[in-house]
Write a protein that holds these residues in place. Structure first.
Motif, PDB file in Angstrom:
ATOM      1  N   ASP A 145      -3.870 -13.818  -2.417  1.00 54.19           N
ATOM      2  CA  ASP A 145      -4.334 -12.944  -3.485  1.00 54.19           C
ATOM      3  C   ASP A 145      -3.264 -11.881  -3.692  1.00 54.19           C
ATOM      4  O   ASP A 145      -2.997 -11.076  -2.793  1.00 54.19           O
ATOM      5  CB  ASP A 145      -5.665 -12.301  -3.107  1.00 54.19           C
ATOM      6  CG  ASP A 145      -6.066 -11.209  -4.066  1.00 54.19           C
ATOM      7  OD1 ASP A 145      -6.355 -11.506  -5.234  1.00 54.19           O
ATOM      8  OD2 ASP A 145      -6.066 -10.022  -3.635  1.00 54.19           O
ATOM      9  N   VAL A 146      -2.649 -11.869  -4.858  1.00 55.95           N
ATOM     10  CA  VAL A 146      -1.480 -11.028  -5.081  1.00 55.95           C
ATOM     11  C   VAL A 146      -1.824  -9.550  -4.997  1.00 55.95           C
ATOM     12  O   VAL A 146      -1.073  -8.756  -4.401  1.00 55.95           O
ATOM     13  CB  VAL A 146      -0.818 -11.369  -6.431  1.00 55.95           C
ATOM     14  CG1 VAL A 146       0.312 -10.383  -6.736  1.00 55.95           C
ATOM     15  CG2 VAL A 146      -0.269 -12.786  -6.407  1.00 55.95           C
ATOM     16  N   VAL A 147      -2.952  -9.160  -5.550  1.00 49.59           N
ATOM     17  CA  VAL A 147      -3.328  -7.742  -5.523  1.00 49.59           C
ATOM     18  C   VAL A 147      -3.553  -7.281  -4.083  1.00 49.59           C
ATOM     19  O   VAL A 147      -3.089  -6.208  -3.664  1.00 49.59           O
ATOM     20  CB  VAL A 147      -4.576  -7.500  -6.377  1.00 49.59           C
ATOM     21  CG1 VAL A 147      -5.062  -6.062  -6.242  1.00 49.59           C
ATOM     22  CG2 VAL A 147      -4.277  -7.809  -7.853  1.00 49.59           C
ATOM     23  N   GLY A 148      -4.261  -8.084  -3.311  1.00 51.55           N
ATOM     24  CA  GLY A 148      -4.474  -7.739  -1.911  1.00 51.55           C
ATOM     25  C   GLY A 148      -3.181  -7.713  -1.123  1.00 51.55           C
ATOM     26  O   GLY A 148      -2.958  -6.839  -0.273  1.00 51.55           O
TER      27      GLY A 148
ATOM     28  N   ALA B  75      -0.183  -7.070  -2.280  1.00 54.31           N
ATOM     29  CA  ALA B  75       0.593  -5.891  -2.657  1.00 54.31           C
ATOM     30  C   ALA B  75       0.070  -4.636  -1.964  1.00 54.31           C
ATOM     31  O   ALA B  75       0.839  -3.748  -1.591  1.00 54.31           O
ATOM     32  CB  ALA B  75       0.570  -5.711  -4.174  1.00 54.31           C
ATOM     33  N   SER B  76      -1.234  -4.561  -1.762  1.00 53.74           N
ATOM     34  CA  SER B  76      -1.811  -3.432  -1.035  1.00 53.74           C
ATOM     35  C   SER B  76      -1.323  -3.420   0.414  1.00 53.74           C
ATOM     36  O   SER B  76      -0.942  -2.374   0.954  1.00 53.74           O
ATOM     37  CB  SER B  76      -3.339  -3.506  -1.076  1.00 53.74           C
ATOM     38  OG  SER B  76      -3.914  -2.485  -0.290  1.00 53.74           O
TER      39      SER B  76
ATOM     40  N   GLU C  71       4.831 -10.877 -10.475  1.00 51.03           N
ATOM     41  CA  GLU C  71       3.494 -10.258 -10.467  1.00 51.03           C
ATOM     42  C   GLU C  71       3.345  -9.313  -9.272  1.00 51.03           C
ATOM     43  O   GLU C  71       2.826  -8.200  -9.404  1.00 51.03           O
ATOM     44  CB  GLU C  71       2.414 -11.349 -10.422  1.00 51.03           C
ATOM     45  CG  GLU C  71       1.001 -10.787 -10.438  1.00 51.03           C
ATOM     46  CD  GLU C  71      -0.072 -11.870 -10.283  1.00 51.03           C
ATOM     47  OE1 GLU C  71      -1.264 -11.516 -10.320  1.00 51.03           O
ATOM     48  OE2 GLU C  71       0.306 -13.053 -10.107  1.00 51.03           O
ATOM     49  N   TYR C  72       3.790  -9.768  -8.111  1.00 46.82           N
ATOM     50  CA  TYR C  72       3.693  -8.936  -6.905  1.00 46.82           C
ATOM     51  C   TYR C  72       4.459  -7.629  -7.094  1.00 46.82           C
ATOM     52  O   TYR C  72       3.954  -6.539  -6.771  1.00 46.82           O
ATOM     53  CB  TYR C  72       4.253  -9.708  -5.711  1.00 46.82           C
ATOM     54  CG  TYR C  72       4.262  -8.938  -4.411  1.00 46.82           C
ATOM     55  CD1 TYR C  72       3.193  -9.011  -3.531  1.00 46.82           C
ATOM     56  CD2 TYR C  72       5.359  -8.146  -4.050  1.00 46.82           C
ATOM     57  CE1 TYR C  72       3.205  -8.314  -2.318  1.00 46.82           C
ATOM     58  CE2 TYR C  72       5.379  -7.445  -2.851  1.00 46.82           C
ATOM     59  CZ  TYR C  72       4.303  -7.535  -1.992  1.00 46.82           C
ATOM     60  OH  TYR C  72       4.311  -6.837  -0.808  1.00 46.82           O
TER      61      TYR C  72
ATOM     62  N   VAL D 189       2.534  -5.302  -9.513  1.00 50.40           N
ATOM     63  CA  VAL D 189       1.328  -4.730  -8.902  1.00 50.40           C
ATOM     64  C   VAL D 189       1.706  -3.693  -7.855  1.00 50.40           C
ATOM     65  O   VAL D 189       1.099  -2.619  -7.777  1.00 50.40           O
ATOM     66  CB  VAL D 189       0.459  -5.843  -8.281  1.00 50.40           C
ATOM     67  CG1 VAL D 189      -0.697  -5.243  -7.491  1.00 50.40           C
ATOM     68  CG2 VAL D 189      -0.065  -6.774  -9.360  1.00 50.40           C
TER      69      VAL D 189
ATOM     70  N   GLU E 158       2.777  -0.548  -9.586  1.00 53.20           N
ATOM     71  CA  GLU E 158       1.620   0.138 -10.162  1.00 53.20           C
ATOM     72  C   GLU E 158       0.819   0.880  -9.098  1.00 53.20           C
ATOM     73  O   GLU E 158       0.334   1.989  -9.322  1.00 53.20           O
ATOM     74  CB  GLU E 158       0.732  -0.876 -10.877  1.00 53.20           C
ATOM     75  CG  GLU E 158      -0.466  -0.247 -11.574  1.00 53.20           C
ATOM     76  CD  GLU E 158      -1.342  -1.283 -12.264  1.00 53.20           C
ATOM     77  OE1 GLU E 158      -2.341  -0.895 -12.889  1.00 53.20           O
ATOM     78  OE2 GLU E 158      -1.019  -2.491 -12.161  1.00 53.20           O
ATOM     79  N   LYS E 159       0.690   0.262  -7.914  1.00 49.24           N
ATOM     80  CA  LYS E 159      -0.095   0.869  -6.848  1.00 49.24           C
ATOM     81  C   LYS E 159       0.514   2.178  -6.350  1.00 49.24           C
ATOM     82  O   LYS E 159      -0.202   3.101  -5.962  1.00 49.24           O
ATOM     83  CB  LYS E 159      -0.248  -0.100  -5.672  1.00 49.24           C
ATOM     84  CG  LYS E 159      -1.298  -1.183  -5.896  1.00 49.24           C
ATOM     85  CD  LYS E 159      -1.458  -2.039  -4.656  1.00 49.24           C
ATOM     86  CE  LYS E 159      -2.590  -3.044  -4.848  1.00 49.24           C
ATOM     87  NZ  LYS E 159      -3.914  -2.382  -4.949  1.00 49.24           N
TER      88      LYS E 159
END
Length: 486
Positions: free
Chosen positions: A266-269, A271-272, A301-302, A305, A308-309
């Motif tokens: 999961d790319v968003v996870g 990146a976090s 994408e990574y 994101v 952005e984070k």
């Protein structure tokens, strides 16, 4: 009652009491404001020689003290760290730029180091050996004697206590040289903690100083073991000097740790996870995620994101404001970080966010499409910079991750944990975290790197600590005198 509120430590070193150092003093400075917080005594090589003599005399009685006594001192030290957590966190915020949650982590882990060390005095310390002679034969671990601990500025409490606590617990005396920039939170606090905990005088002495004091520690004949945490450059010098003087040096050095992001995540996870690995304590951690190796199918994408984070993370004074990143330790470190960023952009990387600073506050920075030749990819950054480099295959990323002189920590993010573990086996490193970032530390776990990151696991857990701070002694016992032919 506060540990340091009386100001008795100002301009002093700790030799069992507050005394004048031979070199005058250092100003304790708050990086966020430039404000002077007090003065710390400056030790000299002559102070080291005198401290080593005191330590050697005190250590002999300590080594033979009941193990329950040593354990009680370490337990009390852990309790005192917890009791005085707010005062210590204030100093960490002001002196090292640590935000409050990172201060919580440091104090909690430091207390745990003491509790874990308190179990060492009662740990089995030998083994019976088979022998062909009519005698009892066994090997036992005995205290090394006097241990020199040289600790850095970045995580000053943990990186001092993880050597100080087990060394004391196992019957040694300790000479602690904290970095002068964090000599209060990394040194003077421990002087007071252990005095209050009941440690006999002379067993812990705190000697802030420069390279001359570090050299004196390494070369003093009474100091048998050196535990050094710091840069690889300085570690090479310490190791070389220790070798010349036939003493062990436990070296925990720099890193250029990779986080490998496989295409099934999961790319968003992910990146976090990556953001935490890079930007915790503004990247001033040896284990920090220094290279984000991301599969080419998700790399763009990574990167977006991740940028952005962190783009709007608050950066500021961690003592007075609620921020996510505090200041870098000094102007020299800030300029080094910025130099790596600008040189990497000139070499083909692109800034997705950050790349600017005000005073010592460096904005969290994400670099995209970072070539493997870029300085931010090749070198340890030690700042809030996340270089992202794409890869196309497992073979390629294994080669990329392994293609560094360092080998401290590795993170791999994937849904297939067994594939992640198999990939990790192809990459030399001291620490591996599947589905986590590279910054992890527990008092119960062995810690250390390979290659230019150090000399292996020398801290954490009973086995590593006992091996680090004791010597093996062979003993035999006979009931009667043997008969020899002459």
């Amino acid at each position: 009652m506060a540990l340091l509120a009386d100001g008795a430590w100002h301009g002093k070193i700790w030799t069992g009491s507050w005394t004048d150092g031979g070199g005058g003093g250092y100003q304790a400075v708050e990086p966020a404001t430039g404000q002077q917080l007090g003065e710390v005594g400056r030790a000299t090589p002559a102070d080291v020689r005198a401290a080593a003599e005191r330590a050697g005399a005190a250590q002999r009685a300590w080594a033979t003290a009941p193990h329950e006594q040593r354990a009680a001192v370490l337990r009390r030290a852990g309790d005192l760290l917890t009791e005085h957590a707010e005062e210590i966190k204030d100093w960490l915020a002001r002196e090292s730029g640590a935000i409050r949650p990172f201060g919580d982590f440091q104090v909690g882990t430091s207390a745990q180091e003491c509790y874990e060390a308190s179990a060492l005095p009662s740990h089995p310390y030998g083994e019976l050996l088979r022998t062909g002679a009519p005698r009892l034969s066994f090997a036992r671990r005995v205290p090394a004697g006097v241990v020199g601990v040289i600790a850095p500025f970045n995580v000053p409490t943990i990186l001092a206590i993880r050597a100080v606590a087990p060394a004391l617990a196992l019957g040694n005396a300790v000479l602690l040289k904290p970095d002068p920039r964090t000599a209060v939170s990394g040194g003077m606090m421990f002087a007071r903690i252990f005095a209050e905990a009941g440690l006999p005088e002379g067993l812990l002495q705190v000697l802030p100083g420069g390279a001359d004091v570090g050299e004196a520690l390494v070369t003093d004949p009474a100091v048998r073991i050196i535990a050094f945490t710091g840069s690889t450059r300085a570690g090479r010098a310490v190791g070389s000097l220790a070798g010349q003087h036939l003493k062990r040096a436990h070296l925990e050095l720099g890193g250029n740790s990779a986080l490998i992001v496989l295409p099934d995540v999961d790319v968003v996870g992910a990146a976090s996870v990556g953001a935490w690995g890079t930007f915790t304590h503004s990247g001033q951690i040896c284990m920090a995620t220094s290279r984000h190796l991301v599969h080419e199918s998700i790399a763009e994408e990574y990167t977006a994101v991740l940028a952005e984070k962190v783009a709007n993370l608050p950066v500021g004074d961690p003592f007075r404001d609620q921020v996510a990143l505090g200041p870098l330790i000094d102007a020299g470190q800030r300029d080094r970080v910025h130099g790596l960023v600008t040189a990497s952009v000139e070499g083909g990387a692109t800034i997705r966010t950050g790349g600017t600073y005000e005073d010592l506050f460096y904005r969290p920075t994400v670099l995209g499409d970072v070539p493997v030749t870029a300085p931010a990819y090749q070198d340890e950054i030690f700042g809030p910079v996340a270089p992202v480099t794409p890869f196309s295959s497992l073979d390629e990323v294994a080669a990329l991750a392994a293609d560094t002189e360092y080998g401290l920590s590795l993170g791999i993010l994937t849904r297939d944990v067994y594939a992640g573990l198999a990939l990790a086996e192809r990459i030399p490193t001291g620490l591996v975290h599947i589905n986590d970032q590279t910054v992890n530390d527990e008092a119960t776990a062995p810690f250390g790197g390979v290659g230019s990151s150090g000399t292996g696991s020398r801290h954490g857990g009973p086995q590593a600590n006992i091996e680090a701070f004791t010597e093996t002694q062979w003993v035999t016992l006979r009931g009667d005198l043997p008969a020899y032919p002459f």
